[in-house]
Design an enzyme around this catalytic site. Structure first.
Site, PDB file in Angstrom:
ATOM      1  N   SER D 296     -62.220 -64.606 -26.098  1.00 36.78           N
ATOM      2  CA  SER D 296     -62.955 -65.568 -25.274  1.00 36.78           C
ATOM      3  C   SER D 296     -62.060 -66.667 -24.735  1.00 36.78           C
ATOM      4  O   SER D 296     -61.091 -67.069 -25.380  1.00 36.78           O
ATOM      5  CB  SER D 296     -64.064 -66.236 -26.103  1.00 36.78           C
ATOM      6  OG  SER D 296     -64.957 -65.287 -26.615  1.00 36.78           O
ATOM      7  N   HIS D 346     -71.287 -68.737 -28.955  1.00 30.39           N
ATOM      8  CA  HIS D 346     -70.990 -67.757 -30.014  1.00 30.39           C
ATOM      9  C   HIS D 346     -71.280 -68.319 -31.411  1.00 30.39           C
ATOM     10  O   HIS D 346     -71.795 -67.607 -32.268  1.00 30.39           O
ATOM     11  CB  HIS D 346     -69.536 -67.291 -29.902  1.00 30.39           C
ATOM     12  CG  HIS D 346     -69.284 -66.441 -28.691  1.00 30.39           C
ATOM     13  ND1 HIS D 346     -69.918 -65.249 -28.467  1.00 30.39           N
ATOM     14  CD2 HIS D 346     -68.471 -66.640 -27.610  1.00 30.39           C
ATOM     15  CE1 HIS D 346     -69.514 -64.730 -27.312  1.00 30.39           C
ATOM     16  NE2 HIS D 346     -68.634 -65.559 -26.767  1.00 30.39           N
TER      17      HIS D 346
END
Lengths: 419, 419, 419, 419
Positions: D296, D346
């Protein structure tokens, strides 16, 4: 006959729904056939094909016979031409003489069938045409030779590589299910509820082969029961008050019915491929399956007993089973092939005779044909090839030890009886 | 070689992903082929077929040539056997002798191809195998005769009745569109944006034939522009800044590109059927369409001019068009057939030469092959059959009055020049 | 209760087929609901939703009632909170106070339903849950107010824009057809053959609305007969020995049966949209259709006659029809609405009373409910809006001149009788 | 305005292609809206809805603002009415007063949106309408409160239970793939070839959520790489010369890009559900997968460093990674929430910070936003719930031991620096 272009024809048909007049059918047929086979066929092909098939469709049996005679006699091989072509090929086997020979060695009726087949939907009609042929012309009639041309073409068209396996379930279209009911040839399906019991529960499966050009017509189908252990009675498989098994708990798949659907595809074998494909797909879906067996009828058992002069009316169950085992392993026709058609099919596929069961098919038909006895043929994947080779080459029948023992007990009795 | 059952094989492949070792490919091939053609093929068919095709796939060109030679020489017709069978047939033309002859008149390599084709996905591989054959073996080589067997089989398998017409649009799968880009043979598609201009606007259409056993492979496709009036330049059709026409306002469909996709299907004609089907479908969807025309290249025009000794470098536009009209209506090969392959196709379909246009294809290729000239072939539905017959039987080319006038003006000039 | 992540749960379910224990269902429910509505629901949402719905599914009616009571009392609006929020909004109507008010004005049970619906397949279960509610709780019970929340959500979820119209034919899946048989509420379908007569012939059509989240469940369906002229008897439409009409020859579409399928969607109106959509689709397919009519029952005619003190036992046919015309145009409930529910539906859609027919429904039910009389409601597209407005605003019933005349003849008689 | 029935309208549109004149758009709008919300809407609903949406579609931004103002002010809650309804409910909380309150507590613009949505295709237009609203109206403008109504409706309509997960592959339709290219928000897709590298190889997957009423519009999609071990650089994942891994050999799934596609669905969260569903489906397909991780971006890392007064220009790699670890575990906004939006997503899903990598995103954007650093968030199924709860309730960030060590090393440095 005034022939427009087929393009125009198709357009007109859609918008005006013209239908072809059916009068004077048989008479004009040779002319239409000649048109289709000639240069004209390049342009007017589909329309001419439709004319021919529309007209064929309304013919009487007598007219159909006349049509078949025309195919046999006027579109036959030219023997003189063939001889010339063969001599040229032998003299100089180059490509030109090879092509010339191939052309001479194929009767024009094969090209006719291919051109008829260009019409959308024609494949089904040609299959039905062959069904008419088989019905109207005895196999030893000279005209029957055109059946060899049909078989030759159909073997190409219905090649395994072109067939599609579809699962038949309670979510299948009704017009397909209706045909399953109609075509079931082993254990009759008596109602939509009966059908439902065979396709809806998670431990019952049905699979059929289809051809893309006949998407609404199953070619052959098999019905499968997922069970624990090998089933010994078809009535218990088909009973309406049983509790279904969870599919993943099954260890055995029983193929209890296989039916060919198209008379016009007689002799084009699909059963072998169908069983292999279904075994393969079931194994992939349900890894717990380890045994693949059938529960099969013995359709000629009663007839064979009669021919042998046996009277089974007061036999005990062990005696009956011994006779059945003997029949399955040892009965032969005069030409040396196995007596029983179902046995020929499964033994030819490499299966072995696993067990015989009394009182296993208590339907009227079951009692009449085989005194209620049924067989399990076992598909033992590791032994298929060896079994097949022995059966094909030495006519040896593979059987389980219990069936072998039963067979021997019958032979002793038989020897005694005949003594 | 240890051969397991193909059932087992299939199961194993799925679960263990075994791949066949490719070593010693050419050597073992005859043995594998014999297995497939023998009784063993009944049981182990699909697996043996896969072995053969897997091995073929990794062969060098030299090995492939060896493979084709094996097919040509070892699986050929048996001339002595044929002669016997033909004599028997002539002596007594019953079904048995007919069957015997049919069997003898087909080389075993045809049955081999049918058995290979039982494997799922094999059809595509067999088409590619023929492409290899056409690439590696000259047409006059004796081995090339096996191409006649491929053609014979493929003509059956790819019969019009089995093909499916699909519209290609911007909603088609990318892997299909990618092949349209790759296979476009007339006016190269230079990018995804270029493709989009040909399939997305409502006045642009693209249709392709597919075979159910090769669902990811177009066989042939045609690109169509819906217009008002007959278009005279391909660059204007393909320009990226035009405003699309509402489809229902179009009166004309221009077929501006037809491409065959499969080298391995050379000589199996689909174009005729494709045009008919598309005309039919477009007419049903858009009743306003009344004219069906092409905008076609003249791929051999420059070559023909050169062969004739003409120097067109300082010709005026009228002179160029006159020569083009003459070429289209009158140029012949030595064998008497029309000089131009595109003309052969459309005139053979019954179209007529409607018009010629200068500066109509300004691409590099267009200028080189045909000095930028393009043709409209007109599909006049009412005259298709008559045009086709005249062309097929008397080699007469149908043309519009203006094209006839142009032709005559060129002939006068030519006479003068040559005088 | 030990709660794993729903990810884990889903994985486990697939591989291990764990099922949730159903014991102690009602007791743990409030705790599960709180979990789902809290932060935990973000992670374990789908699994918790499944727990709740699995448990609900095995509850007794008494437990379900307890569950509904919990929704009504413990997940209700907070009146004090609402008052505060409303005061803040009035004081300063900015976005923040507006959001605050919207949140306070929605009971938590609505969010609960939305979170339950995240589970695949939950929509069907929630529709069934409302069916339970309607069955178990009288409409005037305070708990019944939670039905308003269901209706509010379902009106959003089952918005016309989300529904899909599908034609039901003999090619539809059997498990859908089976439901058509089961849900037919007007003219019972007695067998698969009876069904077939309604969906297979080309002059018979059936259409249903489906929701994408309940693809196996029709919501409402309509049966249509294509005819020449307006039919006057349902038995003739459903007879089993009629010859079908070619669809393109029909000038009239008769809607002879409309059935709602889901008790749990009561009050969510689809019929209006269904008829419009079907009229639209049929018109596009068959341009020859010019008349759209119903052949409808009058389910409360007998009851109304009884209530009015009429004895129809010795009436002539003209007298019966006059009474029927009067009933359709003039009978009112105490609240001023039309007496007949079917009339309310069609007149509310803008249709008019076109004709009445005696002996038109000779089934037992037809005779009992309406003395065999049936009605044609006509959908005259040019007058729909005006009819609808007059009926909605002034309760005026549109009727054809013959029906108006019949109505007046009955009024004269009535006056006489009552005099 | 002359309003025909929408039935008529639909029919006309099909056959005559009438389009609605767009003049005088804004002026007539309130009248059309009133028609749709009134009794007339029952009959002319779909047509009136289309008029409104067609007109909206051609409005200038100023006219759209006027339209939104109308929704906000003229179709707002009626505070006096609400107060009355609330008092009645408090006095007697029966069903009638509850219904009365629910009706009063919903502004009429919500019913307007539901009625507009009855038109086929309207859902997409309403989502775009909200995108206009978000673009034209600042969030603190009083008119912005109508966005709460859109959100409320869309949360119901786009409930997880109604979404469909579809795999995006090289066999997906081009018009969908084109949108994937356009909507990719993390690692730009530069060409069709770049796209192909992400969807065609067997170790690359892409999945998207769709809504049945917007079948051509992905809502959100995720790109996944199947790998051996956790990847540490996005350029290596996207390189064009790598050899794909056999899917069944992968032990790890890396989610390297998640993109929301619809501005008009801002705040309607799908990402959480998408990841869960994809984890679930991949696990079922590939049992060898044991690790689920992301690779990410850290989009605000550079900005945060700047705000903190750090100058990273001469930092060593260990120093950079220590700062990144600290940022991910400890950086907070003024409101106490985590500083980084990707981390919020997340960690909120229950993932933990597993590793940080330097030189992991060497694109221009990667260097600018995060000095090339990327993060692996690990989805450890057994710890998801606990992580989520700690993060949601106590704002605790779960991290692997190495990341914790790195964080501490940075804190020591920081203390030193600041000392």
């Amino acid at each position: 006959m005034s022939v427009l272009s087929d393009v125009l024809d198709l357009v007109f048909r859609r918008t005006m729904r013209v239908t072809v007049p059916a009068q004077a059918t048989a008479a004009a047929m040779p002319r239409l056939i000649e048109d289709l086979l000639s240069s004209k066929g390049e342009i007017t092909g589909v329309m001419t094909a439709r004319h021919i098939l529309d007209r064929y469709n309304v013919m009487t049996d007598a007219e159909k016979l006349q049509f078949f005679t025309h195919l046999a006699e006027d579109l036959d091989l030219d023997h003189a031409d063939l001889e010339t072509a063969l001599h040229a090929l032998k003299a100089k086997p180059d490509r030109k003489s090879y092509d010339r020979f191939l052309a001479a060695a194929e009767p024009r009726r094969q090209e006719l069938a291919r051109r008829l087949n260009r019409m959308p939907g024609a494949t089904r009609l040609l299959v039905d045409m062959r069904a008419d042929l088989l019905r109207l012309v005895p196999p030893d009639d000279p005209i029957a030779r055109i059946d060899s041309d049909f078989r030759h073409l159909f073997a190409s068209w219905f090649n395994r590589g072109f067939l599609v396996l579809r699962r038949i379930s309670w979510e299948s279209p009704a017009h397909i299910l209706e045909k399953i009911i109609r075509y079931e040839a082993v254990h009759a399906i008596t109602s939509w509820e009966d059908l439902r019991r065979r396709v809806e529960p998670e431990d019952r499966r049905c699979f059929a082969f289809f051809h893309p050009a006949m998407p609404d017509e199953p070619l052959i189908f098999v019905e499968v029961a997922l069970t624990k252990g090998i089933a010994s009675s078809v009535q218990s498989l088909l009973s309406d008050d049983r509790t279904p098994l969870a599919a993943h708990e099954a260890d055995t798949a029983i193929f209890y019915s296989i039916s060919n659907c198209q008379v016009g595809l007689a002799g084009i074998s699909f059963g072998n491929s169908l069983i292999k494909q279904v075994v393969n797909d079931l194994t992939a879906e349900l890894p717990g399956l380890s045994t693949f067996s059938t529960l099969s009828p013995m359709p000629l058992f009663s007839r064979w007993l009669l021919e042998q002069g046996f009277d089974a009316s007061d036999w005990t169950k062990p005696q009956l089973l011994a006779a059945a085992a003997y029949y399955l392993t040892s009965a032969r026709r005069n030409d040396g092939h196995h007596y029983d058609p179902v046995a020929r099919f499964h033994l030819g596929n490499g299966a072995l005779v696993h067990a015989v069961h009394a009182q296993a098919d208590t339907s009227q038909r079951g009692k009449k044909d085989s005194l209620g006895v049924m067989t399990n043929y076992l598909y033992d994947l590791a032994r298929l090839e060896q079994n097949h080779e022995s059966f094909a080459n030495q006519k040896q029948v593979a059987a389980s030890p219990p069936v072998q023992t039963l067979t021997q007990s019958f032979q002793s009795v038989e020897v005694l009886q005949n003594a």
